[in-house]
Scaffold this motif. Structure first.
Motif, PDB file in Angstrom:
ATOM      1  N   THR A  46      77.149  52.734  97.234  1.00 42.91           N
ATOM      2  CA  THR A  46      78.002  53.734  96.579  1.00 42.91           C
ATOM      3  C   THR A  46      77.608  55.135  97.015  1.00 42.91           C
ATOM      4  O   THR A  46      78.442  55.950  97.374  1.00 42.91           O
ATOM      5  CB  THR A  46      77.909  53.599  95.049  1.00 42.91           C
ATOM      6  OG1 THR A  46      78.319  52.285  94.683  1.00 42.91           O
ATOM      7  CG2 THR A  46      78.823  54.608  94.358  1.00 42.91           C
ATOM      8  N   ALA A  47      76.299  55.432  96.969  1.00 39.65           N
ATOM      9  CA  ALA A  47      75.755  56.715  97.444  1.00 39.65           C
ATOM     10  C   ALA A  47      76.430  57.911  96.791  1.00 39.65           C
ATOM     11  O   ALA A  47      76.936  58.809  97.458  1.00 39.65           O
ATOM     12  CB  ALA A  47      75.852  56.803  98.969  1.00 39.65           C
ATOM     13  N   LYS A  48      76.423  57.903  95.460  1.00 41.20           N
ATOM     14  CA  LYS A  48      76.963  59.033  94.709  1.00 41.20           C
ATOM     15  C   LYS A  48      75.982  59.415  93.608  1.00 41.20           C
ATOM     16  O   LYS A  48      75.121  58.639  93.218  1.00 41.20           O
ATOM     17  CB  LYS A  48      78.319  58.678  94.091  1.00 41.20           C
ATOM     18  CG  LYS A  48      79.432  58.460  95.109  1.00 41.20           C
ATOM     19  CD  LYS A  48      80.752  58.132  94.413  1.00 41.20           C
ATOM     20  CE  LYS A  48      81.874  57.933  95.413  1.00 41.20           C
ATOM     21  NZ  LYS A  48      83.166  57.594  94.754  1.00 41.20           N
ATOM     22  N   GLN A  49      76.108  60.607  93.126  1.00 45.83           N
ATOM     23  CA  GLN A  49      75.363  61.136  91.975  1.00 45.83           C
ATOM     24  C   GLN A  49      73.910  61.449  92.301  1.00 45.83           C
ATOM     25  O   GLN A  49      73.601  62.582  92.633  1.00 45.83           O
ATOM     26  CB  GLN A  49      75.476  60.185  90.770  1.00 45.83           C
ATOM     27  CG  GLN A  49      76.911  60.038  90.273  1.00 45.83           C
ATOM     28  CD  GLN A  49      77.035  59.092  89.099  1.00 45.83           C
ATOM     29  OE1 GLN A  49      76.164  58.277  88.836  1.00 45.83           O
ATOM     30  NE2 GLN A  49      78.142  59.190  88.376  1.00 45.83           N
ATOM     31  N   PRO A  51      70.696  62.221  94.143  1.00 45.77           N
ATOM     32  CA  PRO A  51      70.292  62.507  95.524  1.00 45.77           C
ATOM     33  C   PRO A  51      69.245  61.541  96.068  1.00 45.77           C
ATOM     34  O   PRO A  51      69.228  61.249  97.265  1.00 45.77           O
ATOM     35  CB  PRO A  51      69.730  63.932  95.444  1.00 45.77           C
ATOM     36  CG  PRO A  51      70.406  64.542  94.264  1.00 45.77           C
ATOM     37  CD  PRO A  51      70.564  63.417  93.279  1.00 45.77           C
ATOM     38  N   ALA A  52      68.354  61.019  95.201  1.00 48.87           N
ATOM     39  CA  ALA A  52      67.317  60.094  95.668  1.00 48.87           C
ATOM     40  C   ALA A  52      67.922  58.785  96.137  1.00 48.87           C
ATOM     41  O   ALA A  52      67.487  58.211  97.134  1.00 48.87           O
ATOM     42  CB  ALA A  52      66.307  59.838  94.549  1.00 48.87           C
ATOM     43  N   HIS A  53      68.934  58.298  95.417  1.00 48.08           N
ATOM     44  CA  HIS A  53      69.598  57.062  95.807  1.00 48.08           C
ATOM     45  C   HIS A  53      70.441  57.273  97.061  1.00 48.08           C
ATOM     46  O   HIS A  53      70.495  56.406  97.936  1.00 48.08           O
ATOM     47  CB  HIS A  53      70.465  56.534  94.670  1.00 48.08           C
ATOM     48  CG  HIS A  53      69.682  56.186  93.444  1.00 48.08           C
ATOM     49  ND1 HIS A  53      70.258  56.020  92.201  1.00 48.08           N
ATOM     50  CD2 HIS A  53      68.344  55.986  93.268  1.00 48.08           C
ATOM     51  CE1 HIS A  53      69.320  55.717  91.314  1.00 48.08           C
ATOM     52  NE2 HIS A  53      68.153  55.698  91.941  1.00 48.08           N
ATOM     53  N   ILE A  54      71.091  58.423  97.149  1.00 52.33           N
ATOM     54  CA  ILE A  54      71.872  58.750  98.353  1.00 52.33           C
ATOM     55  C   ILE A  54      70.954  58.826  99.569  1.00 52.33           C
ATOM     56  O   ILE A  54      71.264  58.290 100.638  1.00 52.33           O
ATOM     57  CB  ILE A  54      72.625  60.077  98.151  1.00 52.33           C
ATOM     58  CG1 ILE A  54      73.647  59.942  97.013  1.00 52.33           C
ATOM     59  CG2 ILE A  54      73.318  60.503  99.447  1.00 52.33           C
ATOM     60  CD1 ILE A  54      74.300  61.257  96.622  1.00 52.33           C
ATOM     61  N   SER A  55      69.805  59.481  99.388  1.00 52.77           N
ATOM     62  CA  SER A  55      68.834  59.599 100.473  1.00 52.77           C
ATOM     63  C   SER A  55      68.382  58.226 100.943  1.00 52.77           C
ATOM     64  O   SER A  55      68.315  57.955 102.150  1.00 52.77           O
ATOM     65  CB  SER A  55      67.629  60.420  99.993  1.00 52.77           C
ATOM     66  OG  SER A  55      66.573  60.362 100.920  1.00 52.77           O
ATOM     67  N   PHE A  56      68.081  57.337  99.993  1.00 48.38           N
ATOM     68  CA  PHE A  56      67.640  55.994 100.354  1.00 48.38           C
ATOM     69  C   PHE A  56      68.720  55.233 101.105  1.00 48.38           C
ATOM     70  O   PHE A  56      68.435  54.555 102.101  1.00 48.38           O
ATOM     71  CB  PHE A  56      67.231  55.201  99.109  1.00 48.38           C
ATOM     72  CG  PHE A  56      67.016  53.741  99.403  1.00 48.38           C
ATOM     73  CD1 PHE A  56      65.884  53.316 100.083  1.00 48.38           C
ATOM     74  CD2 PHE A  56      67.966  52.789  99.047  1.00 48.38           C
ATOM     75  CE1 PHE A  56      65.691  51.975 100.390  1.00 48.38           C
ATOM     76  CE2 PHE A  56      67.785  51.449  99.344  1.00 48.38           C
ATOM     77  CZ  PHE A  56      66.647  51.039 100.016  1.00 48.38           C
ATOM     78  N   VAL A  57      69.956  55.327 100.647  1.00 46.73           N
ATOM     79  CA  VAL A  57      71.057  54.606 101.304  1.00 46.73           C
ATOM     80  C   VAL A  57      71.183  55.018 102.763  1.00 46.73           C
ATOM     81  O   VAL A  57      71.294  54.175 103.660  1.00 46.73           O
ATOM     82  CB  VAL A  57      72.381  54.832 100.557  1.00 46.73           C
ATOM     83  CG1 VAL A  57      73.571  54.401 101.418  1.00 46.73           C
ATOM     84  CG2 VAL A  57      72.390  54.068  99.245  1.00 46.73           C
ATOM     85  N   HIS A  58      71.179  56.312 103.021  1.00 44.15           N
ATOM     86  CA  HIS A  58      71.318  56.792 104.401  1.00 44.15           C
ATOM     87  C   HIS A  58      70.126  56.336 105.254  1.00 44.15           C
ATOM     88  O   HIS A  58      70.296  55.915 106.402  1.00 44.15           O
ATOM     89  CB  HIS A  58      71.436  58.313 104.423  1.00 44.15           C
ATOM     90  CG  HIS A  58      72.699  58.829 103.804  1.00 44.15           C
ATOM     91  ND1 HIS A  58      73.893  58.159 103.888  1.00 44.15           N
ATOM     92  CD2 HIS A  58      72.959  59.958 103.088  1.00 44.15           C
ATOM     93  CE1 HIS A  58      74.844  58.834 103.261  1.00 44.15           C
ATOM     94  NE2 HIS A  58      74.292  59.937 102.763  1.00 44.15           N
ATOM     95  N   GLU A  59      68.937  56.426 104.686  1.00 45.35           N
ATOM     96  CA  GLU A  59      67.738  56.011 105.410  1.00 45.35           C
ATOM     97  C   GLU A  59      67.762  54.509 105.680  1.00 45.35           C
ATOM     98  O   GLU A  59      67.425  54.047 106.777  1.00 45.35           O
ATOM     99  CB  GLU A  59      66.501  56.389 104.603  1.00 45.35           C
ATOM    100  CG  GLU A  59      65.202  56.111 105.329  1.00 45.35           C
ATOM    101  CD  GLU A  59      63.996  56.540 104.526  1.00 45.35           C
ATOM    102  OE1 GLU A  59      63.001  56.952 105.157  1.00 45.35           O
ATOM    103  OE2 GLU A  59      64.025  56.454 103.283  1.00 45.35           O
ATOM    104  N   ALA A  60      68.168  53.729 104.675  1.00 42.20           N
ATOM    105  CA  ALA A  60      68.211  52.273 104.817  1.00 42.20           C
ATOM    106  C   ALA A  60      69.222  51.850 105.879  1.00 42.20           C
ATOM    107  O   ALA A  60      68.948  50.942 106.680  1.00 42.20           O
ATOM    108  CB  ALA A  60      68.553  51.628 103.478  1.00 42.20           C
ATOM    109  N   ASN A  61      70.378  52.490 105.900  1.00 39.84           N
ATOM    110  CA  ASN A  61      71.380  52.141 106.907  1.00 39.84           C
ATOM    111  C   ASN A  61      70.869  52.400 108.318  1.00 39.84           C
ATOM    112  O   ASN A  61      71.107  51.599 109.228  1.00 39.84           O
ATOM    113  CB  ASN A  61      72.678  52.918 106.658  1.00 39.84           C
ATOM    114  CG  ASN A  61      73.578  52.240 105.648  1.00 39.84           C
ATOM    115  OD1 ASN A  61      73.641  51.015 105.568  1.00 39.84           O
ATOM    116  ND2 ASN A  61      74.296  53.038 104.865  1.00 39.84           N
ATOM    117  N   ARG A  62      70.143  53.493 108.495  1.00 40.11           N
ATOM    118  CA  ARG A  62      69.563  53.774 109.819  1.00 40.11           C
ATOM    119  C   ARG A  62      68.499  52.740 110.164  1.00 40.11           C
ATOM    120  O   ARG A  62      68.457  52.232 111.289  1.00 40.11           O
ATOM    121  CB  ARG A  62      68.961  55.189 109.852  1.00 40.11           C
ATOM    122  CG  ARG A  62      69.975  56.310 109.784  1.00 40.11           C
ATOM    123  CD  ARG A  62      69.319  57.646 110.113  1.00 40.11           C
ATOM    124  NE  ARG A  62      68.252  57.991 109.189  1.00 40.11           N
ATOM    125  CZ  ARG A  62      68.421  58.692 108.077  1.00 40.11           C
ATOM    126  NH1 ARG A  62      69.640  59.100 107.736  1.00 40.11           N
ATOM    127  NH2 ARG A  62      67.396  58.983 107.294  1.00 40.11           N
TER     128      ARG A  62
END
Length: 294
Positions: A46-49, A51-62
């Motif tokens: 989802t990567a919303k709301q 910032p820590a969860h959004i940061s993890f999502v982007h890092e995990a996808n890479r």
């Protein structure tokens, strides 16, 4: 006397044929190894709301994309949860929930069917969260109580800090290559209302080692764990699944920059745990059943 090589003799032909045979064998072994290990993964996020969860999502996808090239699996990711349906899921061996869970009844039904028919699943941190009342209430009993076994969220540590983790199940495919204890990447650690030790279907793979206490820095006293038993990685033996408490980077909230201060993929042993778990899910014994619609 000058020696000359008779190219019509059988010896060079033997060498030549042997060379070709070796090349063929090498190509066969390469093809066998790569084709035997190949599988397909799709990650939902989802990567919303937060910032820590959004940061993890982007890092995990890479990170998962990089690992897919090393370990020969296909990696896709999407924030379109409407794709969580049987025709789409049947294309993949493993589904990952990077931060949240599906909300619609149709998506939940499709995921439950996928898991019951032998699909693989990996979940991180917030994918296990449920709290009533909140934006993510506990309104999916099969997922939180039966599948994960943890029930509702109870509390967490703060700030995100590293922990020493104890390997509880040393023979599991995800943990067999780990030392008895490992260091985690910084994380916000959750605990749950249900005691997973009392659930016969749950196999706890790693827990917080007592040497980690006190865990967290506060400032609120209840955000610092000083004792207790906290499972952080586990599997439900009735399904091909694994849940990781990890998945929350440290962020610069205080100064308003929301700059990433830590990485969830900064520890070698933790990374080995995650990739070995994924290889187990993707290449392990599949169910003989087939998904409806496949």
């Amino acid at each position: 006397m000058r020696l000359t090589l008779n190219t019509s003799s059988p010896i060079p032909r033997v060498f030549k044929e042997s060379r070709y045979l070796i090349v063929v064998c090498i190509l066969f072994l390469f093809y066998y190894n790569t084709s035997a290990q190949q599988f397909s993964v799709v990650a939902f996020f989802t990567a919303k709301q937060d910032p820590a969860h959004i940061s993890f999502v982007h890092e995990a996808n890479r990170w998962f994309k990089e690992q897919s090239a090393k370990f020969n699996f296909k990696y896709d990711s999407t924030n379109d949860w409407s794709l969580l349906n049987i025709p789409f899921l049947k294309k993949y061996d493993v589904v990952i929930f990077l931060d949240t869970r599906p909300d619609s009844a149709a998506q939940r039904t499709a995921f439950e069917e996928y898991m019951k028919q032998g699909g693989g699943w990996m979940g991180f941190h917030f994918a296990g969260f449920a709290l009533t009342p909140s934006a993510y209430p506990q309104n999916w009993n099969w997922y939180h109580d039966t599948f994960l076994g943890a029930g509702e969220y109870k509390s967490n540590t703060w700030r995100p800090t590293s922990a020493v983790l104890k390997v509880e199940a040393k023979k599991h495919p995800a943990t067999k290559n780990l030392p008895p204890i490992i260091k985690s990447a910084p994380n916000e650690w959750y605990c749950w209302k249900n005691d997973l030790r009392k659930n016969p279907d749950i196999s706890i793979l790693l827990s917080i080692d007592s040497s980690s206490f006190p865990l967290g820095t506060g400032p609120k006293p209840h955000e610092i764990w000083r004792s207790g038993y906290y499972p952080v990685v586990w599997t439900n033996t009735k399904y091909k699944m694994i849940y990781f408490n990890m998945g929350h980077n440290d962020m610069d909230y205080e100064h308003g920059t929301n700059r990433q201060l830590s990485s969830s993929f900064s520890e070698v042993d933790q990374n080995k745990l995650i990739i070995d778990a994924l290889l187990w899910l993707g290449t392990g014994k599949k169910s003989k059943k087939r998904l409806k619609g496949s």
